[in-house]
Scaffold this active site. Structure first.
Site, PDB file in Angstrom:
ATOM      1  N   VAL A  50      39.861  43.630  43.819  1.00 21.46           N
ATOM      2  CA  VAL A  50      39.330  42.390  44.381  1.00 21.46           C
ATOM      3  C   VAL A  50      37.895  42.148  43.906  1.00 21.46           C
ATOM      4  O   VAL A  50      37.506  41.005  43.644  1.00 21.46           O
ATOM      5  CB  VAL A  50      39.388  42.418  45.928  1.00 21.46           C
ATOM      6  N   CYS A  51      37.131  43.220  43.768  1.00 20.82           N
ATOM      7  CA  CYS A  51      35.703  43.097  43.426  1.00 20.82           C
ATOM      8  C   CYS A  51      35.445  42.285  42.152  1.00 20.82           C
ATOM      9  O   CYS A  51      34.603  41.379  42.164  1.00 20.82           O
ATOM     10  CB  CYS A  51      35.063  44.475  43.321  1.00 20.82           C
ATOM     11  N   PRO A  52      36.148  42.548  41.038  1.00 20.99           N
ATOM     12  CA  PRO A  52      35.860  41.744  39.841  1.00 20.99           C
ATOM     13  C   PRO A  52      36.207  40.273  39.999  1.00 20.99           C
ATOM     14  O   PRO A  52      35.566  39.417  39.384  1.00 20.99           O
ATOM     15  CB  PRO A  52      36.697  42.410  38.747  1.00 20.99           C
ATOM     16  N   GLU A  54      35.733  38.494  42.662  1.00 19.42           N
ATOM     17  CA  GLU A  54      34.572  37.912  43.330  1.00 19.42           C
ATOM     18  C   GLU A  54      33.371  37.836  42.387  1.00 19.42           C
ATOM     19  O   GLU A  54      32.671  36.814  42.330  1.00 19.42           O
ATOM     20  CB  GLU A  54      34.197  38.740  44.559  1.00 19.42           C
ATOM     21  N   ILE A  55      33.135  38.906  41.668  1.00 21.39           N
ATOM     22  CA  ILE A  55      31.982  38.952  40.766  1.00 21.39           C
ATOM     23  C   ILE A  55      32.075  37.843  39.721  1.00 21.39           C
ATOM     24  O   ILE A  55      31.082  37.146  39.438  1.00 21.39           O
ATOM     25  CB  ILE A  55      31.887  40.353  40.126  1.00 21.39           C
TER      26      ILE A  55
END
Length: 211
Positions: A50-52, A54-55
């Site tokens: 999920v983090c990438p 959002e980034i």
């Protein structure tokens, strides 16, 4: 979790990666005081799922933030070397190449702790060895903080790990903060830039104005 709304944003000095390629050792939040708004967001881990998304979502809207005089800063508890390595990997291979805003290393967990987004707990076991043990991973929840030019926190959003954030909502909240600062009118539910705002008169009755 301590309440930080309306209070001075905790300053920090830490290592960070700038422009996707340069490690600096003394990156501070305070450098933006009186010159920029700050969108400070925390994410759990490098090299995850999920983090990438959002980034990259914040990177794709960076011009929208820049024209509102907003500095985006990302933070996780990984090292600056981990950030830099991730920034060299193409998107199709799970990397975040092309991201230009600062990514801060909170390897000591103090930034996440001071902002109230550190998951897990350190527990002291009063046994023969008198050990400290971690209950859960000591990583950051998906916290987002909007900080004004006086270093005051005006908006907070904290999501659990599986739940990605909405960049449109972050832009909307920046617009609301800046509109209120400019006009003194408050922003009702679902307000968007260009919509009606509210001004209270001396009788206590609210008047609606178009922005």
């Amino acid at each position: 979790m301590k309440n930080l709304i309306g209070k001075k944003a905790p300053n920090f000095t830490a290592s960070a990666v700038l422009n996707g390629k340069e490690i600096v050792q003394n990156f501070t939040l305070e450098q933006f005081k009186e010159s920029k708004y700050v969108l400070l967001f925390f994410y759990p881990k490098d090299f995850t799922f999920v983090c990438p998304t959002e980034i990259y979502a914040f990177q794709e809207r960076i011009k929208d933030f820049e024209k509102r005089n907003v500095q985006i800063i990302a933070v996780s508890t990984d090292t600056e070397q981990s950030h830099l390595a991730w920034l060299q990997i193409p998107k199709e291979k799970g990397g975040i190449i092309g991201v230009t805003y600062p990514i801060v290393s909170d390897i000591n967990k103090t930034i996440s702790y001071n902002y109230g987004v550190l998951s897990g707990d350190l527990i002291f076991c009063n046994n023969n060895n008198e050990e400290w043990v971690a209950n859960g991973e000591l990583i950051a929840y998906r916290g987002l903080f909007l900080i004004d030019k006086n270093s005051i926190i005006r908006h907070i959003l904290i999501n659990d790990f599986p739940l990605g954030r909405n960049v449109d909502e972050a832009v909307r909240m920046i617009d609301a903060i800046q509109y209120y600062e400019k006009s003194g009118e408050v922003c009702p539910a679902n307000w968007k830039k260009g919509k009606k705002a509210i001004k209270a008169n001396h009788s206590g009755i609210v008047d609606y104005f178009s922005s």
